[in-house]
Design an enzyme around this catalytic site. Structure first.
Site, PDB file in Angstrom:
ATOM      1  CD  GLN A 127      -3.011  -1.036   2.239  1.00  0.00           C
ATOM      2  OE1 GLN A 127      -2.997  -0.124   3.072  1.00  0.00           O
ATOM      3  NE2 GLN A 127      -3.883  -2.029   2.310  1.00  0.00           N
ATOM      4  CG  HIS A 147      -1.423   4.362   2.930  1.00  0.00           C
ATOM      5  ND1 HIS A 147      -1.997   5.134   1.960  1.00  0.00           N
ATOM      6  CD2 HIS A 147      -2.086   3.172   2.900  1.00  0.00           C
ATOM      7  CE1 HIS A 147      -2.977   4.473   1.375  1.00  0.00           C
ATOM      8  NE2 HIS A 147      -3.041   3.282   1.925  1.00  0.00           N
ATOM      9  CB  THR A 175      -1.815  -1.326  -4.173  1.00  0.00           C
ATOM     10  OG1 THR A 175      -1.544  -1.447  -2.759  1.00  0.00           O
ATOM     11  CG2 THR A 175      -1.317  -2.571  -4.896  1.00  0.00           C
ATOM     12  CD  GLU A 176      -4.666   0.851  -0.444  1.00  0.00           C
ATOM     13  OE1 GLU A 176      -4.669   1.557   0.590  1.00  0.00           O
ATOM     14  OE2 GLU A 176      -5.271  -0.226  -0.526  1.00  0.00           O
ATOM     15  CG  LEU A 177       3.074   6.400  -3.378  1.00  0.00           C
ATOM     16  CD1 LEU A 177       3.904   6.153  -2.128  1.00  0.00           C
ATOM     17  CD2 LEU A 177       3.964   6.438  -4.614  1.00  0.00           C
TER      18      LEU A 177
END
Length: 953
Positions: A801, A803, A829-831
């Protein structure tokens, strides 16, 4: 019969300037029907399944209005931007000016520009502008415009200002504002006024009137509310919430499923207002969504950022509870949306300030703002509730670093060669220096340190620990620079007496703030490598670093603690060289069919038009209604992932009631624009992310629901999503596994593959890449994936991800190297990265993007949003709420440009041209004798050997 062009022009000017979720909290869902927002006492819970997390900051106003026109709701009123915002209605229009040419010498009344409406075949044809959302009920608007006729006109004709009003039931009304007689030889001033008694779904202002064949000339159009009107909506700082301090009682306010009362200081009770003499209470609350509300329909404009500030406290059954500010919006098509604006914990002891921002992407036919949150039986007290246009937040200057000793450890006596000099116990524990003769502490960050000497085998042993926070400490005040990223490295071990794995953490006490510098889960069996990073944003008065974590009574051992500033520039240089090897390929262009001698020396131009590496972003349903958002997304990303719209709690908030409308529309949007899509997510293993009706099922019912979910989702979208995150965050949650056993996770993968064999199935989790979470190390992720594969799960990809805060490239690369052993494609996938200073944010984003792009195992990067107020974390956006690209956005665009190959040259004697370029799509232009230019496109895919391409001229 009037004829109208379909639709309305709602887009604003494109912005030229440049200004992006820690792990997303599960979106709450509301079952049941919408509660009537005007003081209804219904007990149905109206919470929507879709909430938008909002951030902060605002930028320049769409139009820089002159002081005299501050209350003019007409955009581009003097046509200085051409016909921007204006629309010729079934005719033709252009702007005349001295610079571009005047109409037969006709000068503008204003001395500047004027609009010419021509090719008119009906008297009602003219020039219009959409003013939906800019007008307020009960407010009188003054209309002024200079108008004129031009053409075969024998006598004066009428020109009139008109409003076209589309009602909520889609019926149409026309409101004549004013009419004036005009001639060919002079400008006439049209003046009038209007006021609305009901709010339309759409409102369009236009000028019309001359006979067919006669041109209509228009100059200086103004529609402004009267100065004396307290409800006047402007582009200034005036509040759009009426009676925000309750000075006129509870006028304009109502209870949302409850009752409200105004209290005056000195009256009953002993609660003093925070300011002024009044506050309001929302009482007799039977649902968490009950509270105080106000309808702000017509006072909010789409694509403008608004700030909400409210002073609140609670009273009643709870001593503390969350209070939330929420906006309910109904679109013209009936779609409902709840927008979460702000949340904080309030108490019954003191007033606190709730503050947040919101932005509407699309038009709103109805908008209601309200407070909610505390449990039933608890009153919400409100001292003020202000809603106004968000003020511009000026960008912070870039940090200035000088004389930084990169790679130099700031910890004194880290090798312990001088005993405990510089060290002290935190708390009543005892420190002593010990030696491990069987272990030599390596320099675990040797590639970043200014030396590569081993640290020896001495360590600090901490005994007599009676609290988890006790351990060795050192004061480092004055050794840290603001905005500089520091890397943390250490070796740790726990002593006997531990009943299980123990968390060990390097922490920093920065005045009254606690900062995590790295964390690891350790046992008594061996030494463990601890790594992390941190950054200080405000000048502290005292900083203490300490190592803590094991249970009281468990001894703690620490060796080789290092804290040193990271040299990002040196890392970038290394990554550029690595990227050259990983993302480029040698290409040989051959030109058969031509005499080599005749082509020798012919000019050739190579231009890369698109990099094939996937760069995508998270989008939400409302985003695709914002033209500026769509423009940036379409131009700068080639993949998309949906924020909430594919999740189970969104597609089936109530059992058996399926909602795929949002996902269908978003998928159609992506397909129309040629964007690939990831499916996020089929299931979510964290219990808080599971909707209540699913949590209430027994094991047998749950298994049936899972099977229905799989079949419903994957059959509907078979072949349409390239990836699926099958069961999100399995390192951090265990809801389905606890209910149905260990094999349920592999079952989800197996069944997903059966239903859609074309989709690549991913695991997806957070904190894998930064060393800060002992629950999600690369080793644990690898173990989980191998276990799934042994159970027959066709795991096709690894989702990180990302974050991430204050990233360190070497730590990220180390995690990627470990995961790459599995041979599976890795995707970020969720930077997102978060920093108040947008220059620091840009540096952080560059760190992660360069590490991802340079690593051969990484096959794609998805940002978790890029538009302000539509990212999970504050200060993580690339584009401000109203469209200005910030420094982080500029950096992203610069990297995208850097990763395109362009070259010019000449054909060699063998009829060939050789170059090395990034993977992607290219055009080649060759100038052949005698000067003929020929172009062709080609694709450079990945590969180790040179790519030989035949150019057919």
């Amino acid at each position: 019969m009037r004829r109208w062009l379909s639709g309305f022009c709602l887009s604003g000017p494109k912005r030229r300037s440049v200004r992006t979720h820690d792990r997303p909290d599960p979106t709450e869902t509301r079952g049941g029907s919408m509660v009537e927002p005007q003081g209804s006492n219904s007990t149905a819970d109206p919470q929507s399944s879709s909430r938008i997390s909002n951030g902060s900051q605002r930028m320049e106003m769409v139009v820089d209005l002159q002081a005299s026109q501050q209350k003019n709701i007409i955009l581009n009123h003097e046509f200085s931007e051409g016909l921007n915002y204006w629309h010729p209605n079934c005719c033709h229009g252009y702007v005349a000016s001295e610079g571009c040419g005047l109409l037969d010498g006709v000068r503008a009344n204003s001395g500047g520009n004027y609009a010419v409406v021509t090719q008119r075949t009906e008297s009602w044809q003219g020039l219009e502008q959409d003013i939906t959302g800019k007008i307020t009920l009960g407010v009188r608007y003054n209309v002024s415009a200079y108008v004129r006729a031009y053409g075969d006109l024998q006598e004066p004709c009428g020109v009139q200002a008109t409003l076209k009003l589309e009602n909520q039931d889609s019926s149409i009304n026309y409101l004549l504002v004013e009419r004036v007689l005009v001639a060919k030889d002079r400008w006439e001033k049209l003046e009038g006024s209007f006021s609305l008694t009901s709010m339309p779904k759409h409102a369009v202002f236009y000028l019309e009137g001359p006979p067919p064949g006669v041109d209509l000339l228009i100059d200086s159009v103004t529609v402004s509310c009267e100065e004396k009107s307290p409800r006047c909506v402007t582009n200034g700082d005036e509040t759009i919430s009426w009676n925000p301090h309750f000075d006129t009682g509870i006028h304009n306010w109502s209870g949302r499923g409850c009752k409200i009362h105004r209290h005056e200081f000195g009256g009953d009770g002993n609660i003093r207002p925070f300011s002024g003499n009044f506050f309001v209470s929302a009482t007799e609350r039977t649902q968490s969504w009950n509270g105080i509300q106000q309808e702000i329909t017509g006072r909010v404009q789409r694509k403008l950022a608004y700030e909400v500030t409210s002073v609140v406290r609670i009273s009643g059954s709870a001593s503390s509870a969350d209070v939330r500010a929420t906006l309910w919006v109904q679109a013209p098509n009936g779609r409902e949306q709840y927008i979460g604006i702000a949340k904080l914990q309030a108490s019954d002891k003191e007033w606190v300030q709730l503050q947040g921002k919101f932005l509407l992407n699309g038009a709103a036919s109805k908008a209601i703002i309200f407070l909610e949150g505390p449990p039933p039986g608890t009153d919400i007290l409100v001292d003020s509730f202000v809603v106004k246009h968000a003020a511009e937040v000026r960008s912070s200057p870039p940090p200035h670093f000088e004389n930084i000793l990169y790679g130099v450890n700031i910890i004194k006596n880290s090798t312990l060669n001088d005993g405990l000099n510089g060290w002290s116990p935190l708390g009543s524990c005892t420190l002593r220096v010990s030696t491990d003769p069987y272990y030599l502490f390596p320099s675990i960050a040797s590639n970043s340190l200014g030396h590569d000497q081993p640290l020896g085998n001495c360590y600090i042993l901490t005994v007599n620990r009676t609290e988890t926070w006790m351990g060795p400490s050192q004061t480092i005040t004055g050794k840290l620079k603001l905005h500089l990223t520091y890397r943390v490295a250490a070796w740790v071990r726990v002593g006997s007496g531990a009943t299980g794995p123990q968390n060990v953490n390097v922490a920093l006490a920065v005045d009254n703030q606690w900062i995590n510098g790295g964390q690891v889960e350790a046992n008594t069996d061996r030494w463990y490598e601890l790594k992390g990073s941190f950054r200080i944003e405000k000048q502290p008065s005292k900083v203490v670093v300490y190592v803590q974590g094991p249970s009281p009574g468990v001894d703690l051992m620490v060796g080789g603690l290092q804290i040193f500033p990271v040299d990002r520039k040196a890392r970038v240089k290394y990554l550029k060289e690595k990227t050259e090897k990983v993302r480029k390929r040698d290409v040989v262009l051959k030109l058969p069919g031509f005499d080599s001698a005749s082509l020798h020396g012919a000019p050739i131009k190579i231009r890369q038009t698109q990099n094939s590496f996937p760069f995508g972003s998270c989008i939400n349903r409302s985003n695709i209604e914002n033209e500026e958002f769509v423009d940036f997304f379409v131009k700068n990303f080639n993949w998309a992932v949906f924020g909430n719209e594919l999740k189970w709690y969104h597609t089936e908030p109530q059992q058996g009631k399926l909602n795929y409308k949002d996902a269908d529309e978003m998928l159609d949007f992506c397909q129309r624009h040629g964007k690939e899509t990831r499916g996020h997510c089929i299931f979510w293993e964290v219990e808080d992310a599971v909707q209540p009706w699913v949590r209430s099922l027994n094991s047998h019912e749950l298994m049936i629901a899972i099977q229905k979910r799989l079949k419903s989702l994957l059959s509907r979208y078979k072949g349409k999503f390239r990836h699926y995150d099958v069961n999100n965050e399995m390192l951090h949650g265990s809801f389905y596994q606890d209910k149905l056993g260990e094999d349920i996770r592999a079952y989800m993968f197996r069944e997903s593959h059966q239903l859609d064999p074309s989709a690549i199935l991913f695991v997806n989790d957070y904190n894998v890449e930064d060393g800060c979470d002992p629950k999600s190390t690369p080793e644990m992720y690898i173990h989980q994936i191998l276990d799934l594969q042994e159970r027959g799960a066709p795991v096709g990809g690894i989702g990180i991800q990302a974050h991430i805060s204050h990233p360190v490239g070497e730590i990220i690369c180390d995690a990627l190297d470990k995961l790459a052993i599995l041979g599976l494609p890795i995707w970020f996938t969720e930077l997102d990265v978060s920093a108040v200073n947008e220059h620091v944010r840009a540096d952080d984003l560059e760190v992660v993007l360069r590490e991802a792009y340079a690593h051969p195992a990484v096959e794609g990067v998805m940002l978790w949003g890029f538009w302000e107020l539509f990212t999970f974390r504050d200060n993580s956006h690339l584009v401000d709420a109203e469209g200005s690209i910030n420094e982080a956005g500029k950096r992203y665009l610069a990297l995208k440009q850097e990763w395109l190959s362009h070259t010019d040259g000449h054909i060699n004697a063998y009829g060939e041209f050789k170059f090395r370029g990034y993977h992607g799509t290219y055009t080649v232009e060759i100038t052949t004798p005698p000067g003929k230019k020929i172009s062709q496109s080609f694709v450079v895919d990945s590969g180790d050997s040179p790519l030989v391409l035949i150019v057919n001229l």
